[in-house]
Design a protein around this motif. Structure first.
Motif, PDB file in Angstrom:
ATOM      1  N   PHE A   8      -4.622  -1.970   3.578  1.00 36.57           N
ATOM      2  CA  PHE A   8      -4.331  -2.019   4.974  1.00 36.57           C
ATOM      3  C   PHE A   8      -3.667  -0.793   5.444  1.00 36.57           C
ATOM      4  O   PHE A   8      -3.827  -0.392   6.527  1.00 36.57           O
ATOM      5  N   ILE A   9      -3.451   0.031   4.596  1.00 31.40           N
ATOM      6  CA  ILE A   9      -2.725   1.428   4.888  1.00 31.40           C
ATOM      7  C   ILE A   9      -3.741   2.563   4.659  1.00 31.40           C
ATOM      8  O   ILE A   9      -3.550   3.570   5.105  1.00 31.40           O
ATOM      9  N   MET A  10      -4.997   2.410   3.833  1.00 30.53           N
ATOM     10  CA  MET A  10      -5.968   3.483   3.583  1.00 30.53           C
ATOM     11  C   MET A  10      -7.133   2.986   3.473  1.00 30.53           C
ATOM     12  O   MET A  10      -7.385   1.750   2.839  1.00 30.53           O
ATOM     13  N   ASP A  11      -8.262   3.647   3.713  1.00 30.68           N
ATOM     14  CA  ASP A  11      -9.711   3.220   3.278  1.00 30.68           C
ATOM     15  C   ASP A  11      -9.997   3.613   2.221  1.00 30.68           C
ATOM     16  O   ASP A  11      -9.418   4.421   1.233  1.00 30.68           O
ATOM     17  N   GLY A  12     -11.246   3.177   1.415  1.00 30.48           N
ATOM     18  CA  GLY A  12     -11.828   3.700   0.312  1.00 30.48           C
ATOM     19  C   GLY A  12     -11.956   4.956   0.035  1.00 30.48           C
ATOM     20  O   GLY A  12     -11.458   5.603  -1.066  1.00 30.48           O
ATOM     21  N   ILE A  13     -12.295   5.828   1.066  1.00 33.68           N
ATOM     22  CA  ILE A  13     -12.371   7.311   0.767  1.00 33.68           C
ATOM     23  C   ILE A  13     -10.860   7.763   0.610  1.00 33.68           C
ATOM     24  O   ILE A  13     -10.881   8.873  -0.359  1.00 33.68           O
ATOM     25  N   SER A  14      -9.907   7.427   1.430  1.00 32.90           N
ATOM     26  CA  SER A  14      -8.656   7.937   1.003  1.00 32.90           C
ATOM     27  C   SER A  14      -8.072   7.361  -0.173  1.00 32.90           C
ATOM     28  O   SER A  14      -7.490   8.250  -0.841  1.00 32.90           O
ATOM     29  N   ASP A  15      -8.343   6.498  -0.685  1.00 25.62           N
ATOM     30  CA  ASP A  15      -7.826   6.043  -1.698  1.00 25.62           C
ATOM     31  C   ASP A  15      -8.538   6.920  -3.211  1.00 25.62           C
ATOM     32  O   ASP A  15      -7.808   7.149  -3.970  1.00 25.62           O
ATOM     33  N   LEU A  16      -9.651   7.153  -2.897  1.00 20.30           N
ATOM     34  CA  LEU A  16     -10.465   8.126  -3.969  1.00 20.30           C
ATOM     35  C   LEU A  16      -9.743   9.459  -3.904  1.00 20.30           C
ATOM     36  O   LEU A  16      -9.471  10.060  -5.052  1.00 20.30           O
ATOM     37  N   GLU A 155     -12.607  20.279  10.798  1.00 18.45           N
ATOM     38  CA  GLU A 155     -13.050  20.364   9.427  1.00 18.45           C
ATOM     39  C   GLU A 155     -12.293  19.853   8.352  1.00 18.45           C
ATOM     40  O   GLU A 155     -12.819  19.233   7.347  1.00 18.45           O
ATOM     41  N   ASP A 156     -11.215  19.434   8.480  1.00 18.58           N
ATOM     42  CA  ASP A 156     -10.362  18.821   7.396  1.00 18.58           C
ATOM     43  C   ASP A 156     -10.123  17.380   7.427  1.00 18.58           C
ATOM     44  O   ASP A 156      -9.585  16.726   6.534  1.00 18.58           O
ATOM     45  N   VAL A 157     -10.845  16.574   8.403  1.00 19.59           N
ATOM     46  CA  VAL A 157     -10.851  15.278   8.635  1.00 19.59           C
ATOM     47  C   VAL A 157     -11.239  14.559   7.440  1.00 19.59           C
ATOM     48  O   VAL A 157     -10.655  13.541   7.025  1.00 19.59           O
ATOM     49  N   GLU A 158     -12.021  14.695   6.423  1.00 14.48           N
ATOM     50  CA  GLU A 158     -12.443  14.097   5.172  1.00 14.48           C
ATOM     51  C   GLU A 158     -11.425  14.098   4.249  1.00 14.48           C
ATOM     52  O   GLU A 158     -11.224  13.442   3.378  1.00 14.48           O
ATOM     53  N   ARG A 159     -10.440  15.210   4.457  1.00 14.41           N
ATOM     54  CA  ARG A 159      -9.310  15.374   3.511  1.00 14.41           C
ATOM     55  C   ARG A 159      -7.944  14.562   3.663  1.00 14.41           C
ATOM     56  O   ARG A 159      -7.157  14.610   3.053  1.00 14.41           O
ATOM     57  N   ILE A 160      -8.100  13.793   4.998  1.00 15.77           N
ATOM     58  CA  ILE A 160      -6.712  13.257   5.461  1.00 15.77           C
ATOM     59  C   ILE A 160      -6.855  11.709   4.721  1.00 15.77           C
ATOM     60  O   ILE A 160      -7.636  11.114   4.400  1.00 15.77           O
ATOM     61  N   ILE A 161      -5.417  11.437   4.311  1.00 18.31           N
ATOM     62  CA  ILE A 161      -5.282   9.973   3.728  1.00 18.31           C
ATOM     63  C   ILE A 161      -4.625   9.108   4.911  1.00 18.31           C
ATOM     64  O   ILE A 161      -3.670   9.401   5.602  1.00 18.31           O
ATOM     65  N   GLY A 162      -5.565   8.045   5.092  1.00 16.39           N
ATOM     66  CA  GLY A 162      -4.973   7.094   6.200  1.00 16.39           C
ATOM     67  C   GLY A 162      -6.211   5.962   6.267  1.00 16.39           C
ATOM     68  O   GLY A 162      -7.049   5.907   5.511  1.00 16.39           O
ATOM     69  N   ASN A 163      -5.986   5.236   7.197  1.00 15.32           N
ATOM     70  CA  ASN A 163      -6.861   3.805   7.232  1.00 15.32           C
ATOM     71  C   ASN A 163      -7.930   4.347   8.439  1.00 15.32           C
ATOM     72  O   ASN A 163      -7.682   4.155   9.452  1.00 15.32           O
ATOM     73  N   PHE A 164      -9.135   4.886   7.963  1.00 21.44           N
ATOM     74  CA  PHE A 164     -10.075   4.911   9.049  1.00 21.44           C
ATOM     75  C   PHE A 164     -11.356   3.854   8.859  1.00 21.44           C
ATOM     76  O   PHE A 164     -12.228   4.079   9.590  1.00 21.44           O
ATOM     77  N   SER A 165     -10.718   2.613   8.577  1.00 21.64           N
ATOM     78  CA  SER A 165     -11.620   1.469   8.491  1.00 21.64           C
ATOM     79  C   SER A 165     -11.882   1.237  10.117  1.00 21.64           C
ATOM     80  O   SER A 165     -10.887   1.108  10.875  1.00 21.64           O
ATOM     81  N   SER A 166     -13.083   0.838  10.240  1.00 17.69           N
ATOM     82  CA  SER A 166     -13.490   0.077  11.411  1.00 17.69           C
ATOM     83  C   SER A 166     -14.421  -1.068  11.201  1.00 17.69           C
ATOM     84  O   SER A 166     -14.860  -1.202  10.267  1.00 17.69           O
ATOM     85  N   SER A 167     -14.590  -2.005  12.142  1.00 13.85           N
ATOM     86  CA  SER A 167     -15.623  -2.943  11.883  1.00 13.85           C
ATOM     87  C   SER A 167     -16.320  -3.217  13.247  1.00 13.85           C
ATOM     88  O   SER A 167     -16.062  -2.927  14.302  1.00 13.85           O
ATOM     89  N   PHE A 168     -17.532  -3.991  12.842  1.00 12.95           N
ATOM     90  CA  PHE A 168     -18.416  -4.083  14.149  1.00 12.95           C
ATOM     91  C   PHE A 168     -19.216  -5.473  13.827  1.00 12.95           C
ATOM     92  O   PHE A 168     -18.991  -6.101  12.598  1.00 12.95           O
ATOM     93  N   LEU A 169     -19.390  -6.267  15.004  1.00 11.67           N
ATOM     94  CA  LEU A 169     -19.813  -7.677  14.608  1.00 11.67           C
ATOM     95  C   LEU A 169     -21.089  -7.434  14.964  1.00 11.67           C
ATOM     96  O   LEU A 169     -21.981  -7.099  15.798  1.00 11.67           O
ATOM     97  N   SER A 170     -22.076  -8.205  13.746  1.00 14.73           N
ATOM     98  CA  SER A 170     -23.425  -8.036  13.699  1.00 14.73           C
ATOM     99  C   SER A 170     -24.214  -9.413  13.676  1.00 14.73           C
ATOM    100  O   SER A 170     -23.668 -10.326  12.934  1.00 14.73           O
ATOM    101  N   ILE A 171     -25.103  -9.471  14.476  1.00 16.68           N
ATOM    102  CA  ILE A 171     -25.934 -10.701  14.497  1.00 16.68           C
ATOM    103  C   ILE A 171     -26.922 -10.910  13.130  1.00 16.68           C
ATOM    104  O   ILE A 171     -27.796  -9.956  13.064  1.00 16.68           O
ATOM    105  N   MET A 172     -26.971 -11.677  12.562  1.00 15.77           N
ATOM    106  CA  MET A 172     -28.031 -12.155  11.444  1.00 15.77           C
ATOM    107  C   MET A 172     -28.712 -13.395  11.897  1.00 15.77           C
ATOM    108  O   MET A 172     -27.966 -14.566  12.037  1.00 15.77           O
ATOM    109  N   ASN A 173     -30.019 -13.083  12.074  1.00 15.27           N
ATOM    110  CA  ASN A 173     -30.892 -14.217  12.450  1.00 15.27           C
ATOM    111  C   ASN A 173     -31.936 -13.948  11.358  1.00 15.27           C
ATOM    112  O   ASN A 173     -33.122 -13.474  11.965  1.00 15.27           O
ATOM    113  N   LEU A 174     -31.930 -14.209  10.177  1.00 11.49           N
ATOM    114  CA  LEU A 174     -33.039 -14.059   9.099  1.00 11.49           C
ATOM    115  C   LEU A 174     -33.917 -15.348   8.993  1.00 11.49           C
ATOM    116  O   LEU A 174     -33.521 -16.413   9.336  1.00 11.49           O
TER     117      LEU A 174
END
Length: 198
Positions: A8-16, A155-174
């Protein structure tokens, strides 16, 4: 050394990033970890400024896209529920089924995906959605897709630790009876459209 991290406080990249920094300090307590030129707070404040991402034309186009898209979203998959049987315990609910590709197999998988203008992520999402549709009462449903979204504001945005997660709603009609590549193409197109407006 034991660590417990809330996503909840950081995303996967931040965790790594954090784990890499801790490993450096674990090996050498005097190691110097370069400090990013901006903080997570700076990033968030920067997005909301008058000239920031949150008010530019791309943001306005994306907002209009999602305001229309939400009107046509189907409900989530309607999956069967097994009634709790006598002697039910939480230990007998989930079973993990999985496997691991060798590096050589994964390289071939990526090569096959590239040749078909898709990605491993899209193929795996297609397989996941096909599995859900096999059990869902609805064949057309919505999935909430989590992804990492770091706007390139510095340029340093990839080095910040935080929650940069986002989500989107996707339609699945397979289509279960169609060749899997047709379903992969549909998922790839859906994700590309959603990511364009993320």
């Amino acid at each position: 050394l034991h660590m417990c991290v809330s996503l909840f406080i950081m995303d996967g990249i931040s965790d790594l990033t954090m784990r890499r920094h801790i490993s450096m300090l674990y090996r050498d307590a005097d190691a110097v970890i370069p400090r990013p030129a901006l903080s997570y707070r700076d990033y968030c404040v920067g997005l909301s400024k008058v000239n920031g991402i949150a008010v530019n034309d791309k943001y306005k186009r994306s907002l209009a896209f999602w305001q229309e898209h939400v009107k046509i979203l189907p409900p989530p998959p309607e999956l069967p529920m097994i009634p709790k049987a006598k002697g039910y315990t939480s230990e007998n609910v989930f079973h993990h089924v999985g496997g691991v590709l060798t590096p050589k197999q994964y390289q071939q998988f990526k090569k096959n995906c590239s040749a078909r203008h898709t990605t491993p992520t899209c193929v795996l999402l297609t397989v996941y959605a096909l599995t859900l549709s096999r059990f869902s009462k609805l064949q057309k449903f919505m999935l909430n897709i989590l992804h990492c979204l770091r706007h390139p504001v510095h340029e340093d945005v990839e080095r910040i630790i935080g929650n940069f997660s986002s989500s989107f709603l996707s339609i699945m009609n397979l289509n279960q009876s169609a060749p899997i590549i047709d379903n992969v193409k549909q998922v790839t197109d859906e994700l590309a459209s959603a990511l364009e407006h993320a």
